[in-house]
Design a protein around this motif. Structure first.
Motif, short mmCIF file in Angstrom:
data_model
loop_
_atom_site.label_atom_id
_atom_site.label_comp_id
_atom_site.label_asym_id
_atom_site.label_seq_id
_atom_site.Cartn_x
_atom_site.Cartn_y
_atom_site.Cartn_z
N ALA A 14 0.84 -1.20 0.00
CA ALA A 14 0.00 0.00 0.00
C ALA A 14 0.88 1.25 0.00
CB ALA A 14 -0.92 0.00 1.22
N VAL A 15 0.59 2.19 -0.91
CA VAL A 15 1.35 3.42 -1.04
C VAL A 15 0.41 4.61 -0.96
CG1 VAL A 15 2.86 4.80 -2.53
CG2 VAL A 15 3.15 2.32 -2.42
N VAL A 16 0.76 5.58 -0.12
CA VAL A 16 0.01 6.83 0.02
C VAL A 16 1.00 7.99 -0.09
CG1 VAL A 16 -1.49 8.23 1.49
CG2 VAL A 16 -1.69 5.75 1.54
N VAL A 17 0.64 9.00 -0.88
CA VAL A 17 1.47 10.20 -0.99
C VAL A 17 0.74 11.33 -0.29
CG1 VAL A 17 2.59 11.84 -2.54
CG2 VAL A 17 2.44 9.42 -3.17
N LEU A 18 1.43 11.98 0.66
CA LEU A 18 0.85 13.05 1.47
C LEU A 18 1.53 14.38 1.17
CD1 LEU A 18 0.81 11.34 4.99
CD2 LEU A 18 -1.03 11.37 3.30
N SER A 19 0.78 15.45 1.40
CA SER A 19 1.38 16.78 1.41
C SER A 19 2.01 17.02 2.78
CB SER A 19 0.31 17.83 1.14
OG SER A 19 -0.67 17.80 2.17
N GLU A 20 2.69 18.15 2.93
CA GLU A 20 3.36 18.44 4.20
C GLU A 20 2.39 18.55 5.36
OE1 GLU A 20 7.01 21.08 4.14
OE2 GLU A 20 6.08 21.66 2.24
N ASP A 21 1.13 18.92 5.08
CA ASP A 21 0.13 19.01 6.15
C ASP A 21 -0.70 17.73 6.26
OD1 ASP A 21 -1.28 19.25 3.82
OD2 ASP A 21 -2.38 21.06 4.39
N LEU A 22 -0.15 16.64 5.69
CA LEU A 22 -0.70 15.29 5.82
C LEU A 22 -2.03 15.10 5.09
CD1 LEU A 22 0.18 14.39 9.52
CD2 LEU A 22 1.59 14.25 7.46
N LYS A 23 -2.25 15.89 4.03
CA LYS A 23 -3.40 15.65 3.16
C LYS A 23 -3.01 14.61 2.11
CE LYS A 23 -5.90 20.00 3.63
NZ LYS A 23 -6.40 21.21 2.94
N VAL A 24 -3.96 13.76 1.76
CA VAL A 24 -3.71 12.69 0.80
C VAL A 24 -3.72 13.25 -0.61
CG1 VAL A 24 -4.53 10.49 -0.10
CG2 VAL A 24 -4.73 10.99 2.35
N LEU A 25 -2.62 13.06 -1.33
CA LEU A 25 -2.52 13.50 -2.72
C LEU A 25 -2.89 12.38 -3.67
CD1 LEU A 25 0.82 15.54 -2.50
CD2 LEU A 25 -1.53 16.38 -2.31
N THR A 26 -2.44 11.18 -3.36
CA THR A 26 -2.80 10.01 -4.18
C THR A 26 -2.54 8.75 -3.36
OG1 THR A 26 -2.50 8.92 -6.33
CG2 THR A 26 -0.51 9.70 -5.23
N LEU A 105 4.46 7.33 1.75
CA LEU A 105 4.27 6.30 2.77
C LEU A 105 4.08 4.95 2.11
CD1 LEU A 105 1.78 7.89 5.35
CD2 LEU A 105 4.27 7.87 5.42
N GLU A 106 4.83 3.97 2.57
CA GLU A 106 4.66 2.60 2.08
C GLU A 106 4.32 1.71 3.28
OE1 GLU A 106 6.93 -0.77 -0.67
OE2 GLU A 106 7.94 1.10 -0.11
N PHE A 107 3.21 1.01 3.19
CA PHE A 107 2.70 0.18 4.28
C PHE A 107 2.95 -1.28 3.96
CE2 PHE A 107 0.35 4.08 4.38
CZ PHE A 107 0.03 4.32 5.70
N ASP A 108 3.64 -1.96 4.86
CA ASP A 108 3.83 -3.40 4.76
C ASP A 108 2.81 -4.04 5.68
OD1 ASP A 108 4.69 -5.97 4.42
OD2 ASP A 108 6.47 -5.78 5.67
#
Length: 352
Positions: A14-26, A105-108
């Protein structure tokens, strides 16, 4: 780049890309499955909207963005709506863009909780194991001498050098174990730490184990060739890793005698072993697709005499943990039916 294509969807993690204020970009499909929510609903919102206890970990992510240093954390609990809990290891990597710093962020994700051995547990295990190991070493010392002598006598009777290769292996292994036993019986013996190529250690183990495996059990390797030398004691490393591999082997054999064991190496960034923070560590995974560690044994799996197998001694994993601990490393594991990973973390040369 193909318009509209999320290349992260090709990753199983699982991969999540966040902005600096922890908003989800993709986020990718695996992350949608992890959080149980679609990308359309989550993108643009703060990740805490779905990850209810993110405040327990958000300082790590903020540090990644401000310090521009990757971080990793294992045994992370992700609380979701409806009381659902996910157990993961997380790697957070800063990615500098023209619009600012993003956090990858990469989730194992593991179905079962990650069984991480804590510092206090390690100390208790060390005390229990050391006494038992000395008793065990004393008991095997004499039989090892007999085994070596018998192999030497057999070698004299063999008609050709090709057959003597087998007795040479027996003699060499008896010598290695004999030396290990003598060191176990020496009070306050310190590991002989040197720079070691971990893949040479694994190749030795591969050669030893592959001749023992049933035809339907495959042993394969997945090496990261860029890993620098680790710091370790070659004899202790061989025996410690060998015990873990044989544990996987025995689990597969008792489950029907078929399956796969993978020896995998990777580099982990910014990880704490004991009380020491390391910028880089080597991670050696022993992966098998057997039935998994029984849930009732997971908290005690590294304690002596704890085993879920009828023929098991309950000593292999405690000995492995003790030998790796002596070299400044640690063994953790995650397990679910069909996927068990014992991870051995070792310090790299120059990182101690």
């Amino acid at each position: 780049m193909v318009p509209g294509l999320n290349y992260f969807d090709f990753q199983q993690t699982a991969v999540v890309v966040l902005s600096e204020d922890l908003k989800v970009l993709t986020l990718n499909s695996a992350a949608e499955n992890l959080f149980g929510i679609s990308a359309n609903r989550l993108c643009g919102r703060k990740l805490g909207w779905a990850w209810l206890n993110i405040e327990d970990y958000q300082q790590i992510f903020l540090n990644v963005a401000t310090q521009l240093q990757p971080m990793s954390q294992h045994d992370v609990v992700v609380d979701l709506a409806g009381g659902v809990k996910r157990h993961c290891g997380i790697s957070a990597t800063p990615v500098e863009q023209q619009t600012g710093t993003e956090i990858l962020l990469e989730f194992d994700h593991q179905e079962a909780p990650s069984s991480v051995v804590r510092d206090s547990e390690l100390r208790a295990l060390q005390q229990i194991s050391d006494g038992m190991l000395r008793g065990f070493a004393h008991e095997v010392k004499n039989p090892l001498g007999g085994l070596r002598g018998a192999a030497q006598l057999l070698a004299r009777e063999l008609p050709n050098d090709e057959l003597k290769e087998y007795t040479n292996v027996i003699i060499a292994e008896a010598d290695r174990l004999g030396n290990l036993v003598n060191r176990m019986l020496t009070p306050n013996a310190e590991p002989e730490m040197v720079a070691v190529n971990i893949h040479q250690i694994l190749d030795r183990i591969y050669a030893l184990v592959s001749v023992e495996l049933p035809d339907r059990v495959a042993l394969t390797t997945d090496y990261d060739p860029s890993i620098p030398n680790i710091m370790g004691d070659p004899e202790l490393l061989i025996q410690g890793v060998l015990n873990v591999v044989r544990n996987a082997q025995q689990a597969l054999v008792e489950a029907g005698g078929y399956g796969q064991i993978v020896l995998r190496t990777r580099v982990r960034r910014n990880m704490t072993i004991g009380h020491q923070r390391h910028r880089l560590v080597a991670q050696l995974d022993v992966v098998d697709d057997g039935p998994g560690v029984p849930e009732q044994l997971r908290e005690q799996i590294f304690y002596p005499l704890i085993t879920g197998r009828a023929e098991g001694s309950g000593l292999g994993l405690p000995i492995a943990q003790s030998l790796i601990n002596q070299q400044g490393g640690v063994i953790n594991f995650t397990s679910s039916p069909g996927h068990t990973v014992f991870s051995i973390f070792l310090t790299l040369e120059g990182e101690t």
